[in-house]
Scaffold this active site. Structure first.
Site, short mmCIF file in Angstrom:
data_model
loop_
_atom_site.label_atom_id
_atom_site.label_comp_id
_atom_site.label_asym_id
_atom_site.label_seq_id
_atom_site.Cartn_x
_atom_site.Cartn_y
_atom_site.Cartn_z
N PHE A 153 0.84 -1.20 0.00
CA PHE A 153 0.00 0.00 0.00
C PHE A 153 0.87 1.25 0.00
O PHE A 153 0.48 2.29 0.52
CB PHE A 153 -0.93 0.00 1.22
CG PHE A 153 -1.79 -1.24 1.30
CD1 PHE A 153 -2.86 -1.41 0.43
CD2 PHE A 153 -1.54 -2.23 2.24
CE1 PHE A 153 -3.66 -2.54 0.48
CE2 PHE A 153 -2.33 -3.37 2.31
CZ PHE A 153 -3.39 -3.52 1.42
N GLU A 156 3.99 6.25 -4.15
CA GLU A 156 5.23 6.74 -4.73
C GLU A 156 5.58 8.08 -4.07
O GLU A 156 4.70 8.88 -3.76
CB GLU A 156 5.07 6.94 -6.24
CG GLU A 156 5.13 5.64 -6.97
CD GLU A 156 5.04 5.82 -8.47
OE1 GLU A 156 5.47 6.86 -8.99
OE2 GLU A 156 4.51 4.90 -9.11
N ASN A 226 -7.48 0.86 -3.66
CA ASN A 226 -7.13 1.86 -4.67
C ASN A 226 -8.38 2.39 -5.37
O ASN A 226 -8.48 3.58 -5.65
CB ASN A 226 -6.16 1.26 -5.70
CG ASN A 226 -4.72 1.35 -5.24
OD1 ASN A 226 -4.46 1.80 -4.13
ND2 ASN A 226 -3.79 0.94 -6.07
N CYS A 278 -0.97 3.38 -10.86
CA CYS A 278 -1.83 2.48 -10.08
C CYS A 278 -3.32 2.74 -10.25
O CYS A 278 -4.06 1.87 -10.71
CB CYS A 278 -1.46 2.57 -8.61
SG CYS A 278 0.28 2.23 -8.33
N ARG A 345 3.83 8.32 -15.55
CA ARG A 345 2.85 7.39 -16.11
C ARG A 345 1.43 7.91 -15.85
O ARG A 345 1.09 8.25 -14.72
CB ARG A 345 3.04 5.98 -15.53
CG ARG A 345 4.26 5.30 -16.14
CD ARG A 345 4.52 3.97 -15.51
NE ARG A 345 5.08 4.10 -14.17
CZ ARG A 345 5.36 3.07 -13.37
NH1 ARG A 345 5.12 1.84 -13.78
NH2 ARG A 345 5.87 3.28 -12.18
C1 UGA Z 1 -1.53 4.72 -4.81
C2 UGA Z 1 -2.09 4.41 -3.41
O1 UGA Z 1 -2.28 5.63 -2.69
C3 UGA Z 1 -1.15 3.49 -2.63
O2 UGA Z 1 -1.73 3.15 -1.38
C4 UGA Z 1 -0.91 2.23 -3.45
O3 UGA Z 1 -0.01 1.35 -2.81
C5 UGA Z 1 -0.33 2.60 -4.80
O4 UGA Z 1 -1.27 3.48 -5.48
C6 UGA Z 1 -0.11 1.35 -5.60
O5 UGA Z 1 -1.09 0.68 -5.93
O6 UGA Z 1 1.04 0.96 -5.79
P1 UGA Z 1 0.31 6.37 -5.80
O7 UGA Z 1 -0.17 5.92 -7.14
O8 UGA Z 1 1.75 6.41 -5.51
O9 UGA Z 1 -0.33 5.45 -4.64
O10 UGA Z 1 -0.23 7.83 -5.61
P2 UGA Z 1 -1.31 8.59 -4.70
O11 UGA Z 1 -0.61 9.39 -3.67
O12 UGA Z 1 -2.36 7.69 -4.23
O13 UGA Z 1 -1.91 9.59 -5.79
C7 UGA Z 1 -2.55 9.09 -6.96
C8 UGA Z 1 -3.09 10.21 -7.79
O14 UGA Z 1 -4.21 10.81 -7.16
C9 UGA Z 1 -2.12 11.36 -8.05
O15 UGA Z 1 -2.19 11.75 -9.40
C10 UGA Z 1 -2.59 12.48 -7.14
O16 UGA Z 1 -2.28 13.75 -7.63
C11 UGA Z 1 -4.09 12.23 -7.16
N1 UGA Z 1 -4.80 12.76 -5.98
C12 UGA Z 1 -4.53 12.26 -4.75
C13 UGA Z 1 -5.78 13.74 -6.15
O17 UGA Z 1 -6.05 14.19 -7.27
N2 UGA Z 1 -6.44 14.20 -5.04
C14 UGA Z 1 -6.18 13.71 -3.80
O18 UGA Z 1 -6.85 14.18 -2.84
C15 UGA Z 1 -5.21 12.74 -3.65
#
Ligand code: UGA
Length: 446
Positions: A153, A156, A226, A278, A345
């Site tokens: 979980f 990045e 996710n 992800c 990505r």
């Molecule tokens: C996500 C999950 O948060 C992790 O728990 C999981 O382990 C990971 O995928 C995975 O499957 O490997 P990640 O993809 O690194 O992590 O990024 P996040 O911090 O979750 O952000 C994802 C996207 O959502 C980003 O583009 C971010 O800008 C966007 N986001 C996030 C929003 O637009 N609003 C928010 O309030 C939060």
């Protein structure tokens, strides 16, 4: 404990480095010899805070090494993590051929006991296939193995921190032996028995839930988590659109919603949408799995549709401010899919860039870490900093909320721009003070 990690991408490399850091003896294996050579020479193929430090320290101490020979990694390992990639097929389904291939190779080599742990994000029931593959292809009658699912979980940009300070550790197992082995593997983290490389004083080990489940439940937990987070973001984005129409402020609305403990305030930031390797991929795969099993998960399809429509929303806001986009220079602040990473990505910034270029605009971008993007978006010029981006620009779009963008010399930016218009795609800038300095500023849902 001897650990093998098959696949040294984001998940594999972080897993290998962190397990070495808490005292295990880890061999990371990858099929790409150039990647292994880079790692062996002390280089990292990715940027991730604290990772370089962990890899170097543990290589020097002898607890971490890398190889492209699967036999070297697997032969003495008690725990074998499968961390290979599961790219999407055109149907949205995950391509599990790398997982199968890794399992077959393990089966042809493992000759003692090993707990084979699936850590890549996979569809529910992959564990059953893993076990079947081991049964069919195992070449040594004396080989004994358990199959387990231990989803990661980690985010990045926060991967090392998340790995060492998780909210929960999910262990999907079929036997007591597998549970025992994995509990022992994670004991230093759960009991806070390691020197934290991130915090001086920290609460290592506090409040971590170890949840032991069956294989299928563990696999579902990952996709379901996710998908839920992605759905939460799309919900906030819909609310933002409504806020704009009725004159409300999304920042206040999500603050009000999020302070209800049942809802929570994280993942409610409205903006240009989610990206990364992800959420987009997992949502598609999860919908696909559900439909394959006869469950209509249109709720998630809608979350996906809302996210994809965010780019059009950006274009509309720009057209409203600039009229025609053709021939105009538009600057992008941030290209990575989120701050703290160089990963592009499915980055919303790149989708926006492509749309702007298709409309005939000149598009210039910058990012503190994601600089190797030119080949992804032909026509997008990458420059060294925000001041270069601003030169002659008719609009700046904040696509990634890197903290350094908040600290810019905005007076200098303004003198360089053709027209001082800012579209704050992440509601991260101080709009009021920018407006006071003469900028025209538009946010999302405010
Ligand atoms: C996500 C999950 O948060 C992790 O728990 C999981 O382990 C990971 O995928 C995975 O499957 O490997 P990640 O993809 O690194 O992590 O990024 P996040 O911090 O979750 O952000 C994802 C996207 O959502 C980003 O583009 C971010 O800008 C966007 N986001 C996030 C929003 O637009 N609003 C928010 O309030 C939060």
């Amino acid at each position: 404990m001897n650990v093998a990690v098959i696949g040294t991408g984001y998940v594999g490399l972080v897993t290998a480095a962190c397990l070495a850091e808490i005292g295990h003896s880890v061999i990371g294996m990858d099929d790409v010899p150039s990647k292994v050579a880079t790692l062996q020479a002390g280089g990292l193929p990715i940027y991730e805070p604290y990772l370089a430090e962990l890899v170097t320290r543990n290589m020097v101490s002898g607890r971490l090494s890398f190889t492209d020979d699967v036999a070297v990694s697997v032969r003495n390992a008690t725990v074998i993590f499968i961390c290979v990639n599961t790219p999407p097929l055109p149907s949205g389904e995950a391509d599990l051929s790398y997982v199968e291939n890794a399992t077959r190779r393990i089966a042809s080599i493992a000759n003692g006991y090993a707990c084979i742990v699936q850590k890549s994000t996979v569809p529910v029931r992959t564990g059953q296939w893993l076990e079947r593959t081991m049964n069919i292809y195992s070449e040594y009658p004396e080989a004994e193995y358990d199959v387990a699912s231990n989803p990661e979980f980690t985010r990045e940009g926060m991967a090392v921190e998340d790995f060492l300070h998780p909210d929960r550790i999910v262990l999907g197992v079929k036997t007591d032996r597998a549970e025992r082995v994995l509990r022992e593997l994670y004991a230093p983290i759960v009991e806070g028995r390691f020197e934290c490389p991130i915090h001086r004083e920290c609460s290592a080990g506090q409040g971590i839930q170890v949840q032991v489940t069956d294989l299928s439940s563990a696999e579902l937990i990952k996709h379901a988590s996710n998908s839920f987070l992605a759905m939460k973001i799309s919900y906030a984005n819909m609310l933002a659109d409504l806020c704009e129409v009725v004159g409300a402020d999304i920042r206040q609305v999500v603050k009000g919603i999020g302070s209800d403990k049942r809802i929570g305030s994280s993942f409610l930031n409205a903006g240009i949408g989610y990206g990364g390797s992800c959420f987009p991929k997992d949502l598609k795969a999860f919908v696909n799995i559900a439909e394959k099993h006869g469950v209509d998960f249109s709720l998630l399809r809608e979350a996906e549709r809302i996210n994809e429509a965010r780019v059009e929303m950006v274009l509309q806001k720009l057209r409203k401010a600039l009229w025609n986009l053709k021939g105009k220079r538009i600057g992008l602040l941030g290209l990575a899919f989120k701050p703290g990473t160089d990963d592009i990505r499915s980055a919303p910034a790149l989708v926006i860039a492509k749309r702007l270029l298709a409309d005939g605009a000149t598009v210039v971008g910058t990012d503190p870490h994601a600089t190797r993007v030119a080949e992804e978006v032909p026509g997008l010029s990458i420059v060294k900093d925000a001041y270069e981006v601003a030169r002659g620009a008719e609009a700046l779009i904040l696509c990634t909320e890197w903290p350094q963008f908040r600290e810019l010399d905005w007076a200098k930016i303004k003198t360089r721009m053709m027209h001082p218009f800012i579209l704050d795609g992440r509601n991260a800038l101080d709009c009021e003070s920018l407006r006071a300095s003469g900028f025209e500023v538009v946010g999302i849902g405010i």
